[in-house]
Motif scaffolding. Structure first.
Motif, PDB file in Angstrom:
ATOM      1  N   HIS A   1       0.834  -1.204   0.000  1.00 31.84           N
ATOM      2  CA  HIS A   1       0.000   0.000   0.000  1.00 31.84           C
ATOM      3  C   HIS A   1       0.870   1.257   0.000  1.00 31.84           C
ATOM      4  O   HIS A   1       0.643   2.181  -0.777  1.00 31.84           O
ATOM      5  N   ASN A   2       1.864   1.285   0.860  1.00 35.91           N
ATOM      6  CA  ASN A   2       2.724   2.463   0.958  1.00 35.91           C
ATOM      7  C   ASN A   2       3.541   2.675  -0.312  1.00 35.91           C
ATOM      8  O   ASN A   2       3.882   3.805  -0.647  1.00 35.91           O
ATOM      9  N   ARG A   3       3.864   1.603  -1.014  1.00 35.80           N
ATOM     10  CA  ARG A   3       4.669   1.733  -2.220  1.00 35.80           C
ATOM     11  C   ARG A   3       3.845   2.228  -3.406  1.00 35.80           C
ATOM     12  O   ARG A   3       4.314   3.013  -4.215  1.00 35.80           O
ATOM     13  N   TRP A   4       2.593   1.774  -3.539  1.00 36.61           N
ATOM     14  CA  TRP A   4       1.833   2.040  -4.748  1.00 36.61           C
ATOM     15  C   TRP A   4       0.720   3.067  -4.607  1.00 36.61           C
ATOM     16  O   TRP A   4       0.278   3.626  -5.602  1.00 36.61           O
TER      17      TRP A   4
END
Length: 138
Positions: free
Chosen positions: A107-110
């Motif tokens: 979630h934090n990456r995309w």
């Protein structure tokens, strides 16, 4: 998950028989309860009862687990199963924490935060749900 299991089973009869999902529900629930969960590594049935479910086909064809059942050793095996269940609960907590961490990293990456201000132009998709219900095809 229930809707994903029900839709393929009643899709061709959906318009004529809107209530036929009731007959299909027990099979879908059995499938969900006896399928290993990817996040925890065990089936929900095992997590509740401490042993894997005996499938009807196991009874019909005499699976090795059924043939090896011994009434005298059942008490000792029950205690072993309870110990195994406690260990499985600990392992499940570990698997669940790893799964949630992986989801959080994904979630934090995309997913990027977006802030909208008043009078910003946005594209909005309007779908009509007239004459549709939750089991209707998309």
């Amino acid at each position: 998950m229930l809707l994903q299991g029900l839709k393929p089973r009643i899709f061709n009869r959906l318009n004529k028989f809107g209530a036929c999902w009731v007959a299909e529900l027990p099979m879908v629930l059995w499938n969900l309860r006896t399928t290993p969960n990817w996040a925890i590594g065990y089936t929900p049935f095992f997590m509740v009862y401490g042993s894997e479910a005996v499938l009807p086909t196991d009874l019909d064809y005499g699976a090795p687990r059924i043939r090896a059942y011994n009434e005298q050793g059942a008490k000792a095996s029950h205690q072993d199963a309870m110990d195994q269940l406690d260990e499985a609960h600990d392992i499940t907590l570990h698997h669940s924490a790893k799964y949630q961490q992986a989801l959080r990293r994904y979630h934090n990456r995309w997913v990027r935060d977006r802030a909208f201000n008043i009078r910003d132009l946005v594209l909005r998709l309007v779908q009509s749900n007239k004459d549709r219900h939750k089991l209707s095809p998309p």
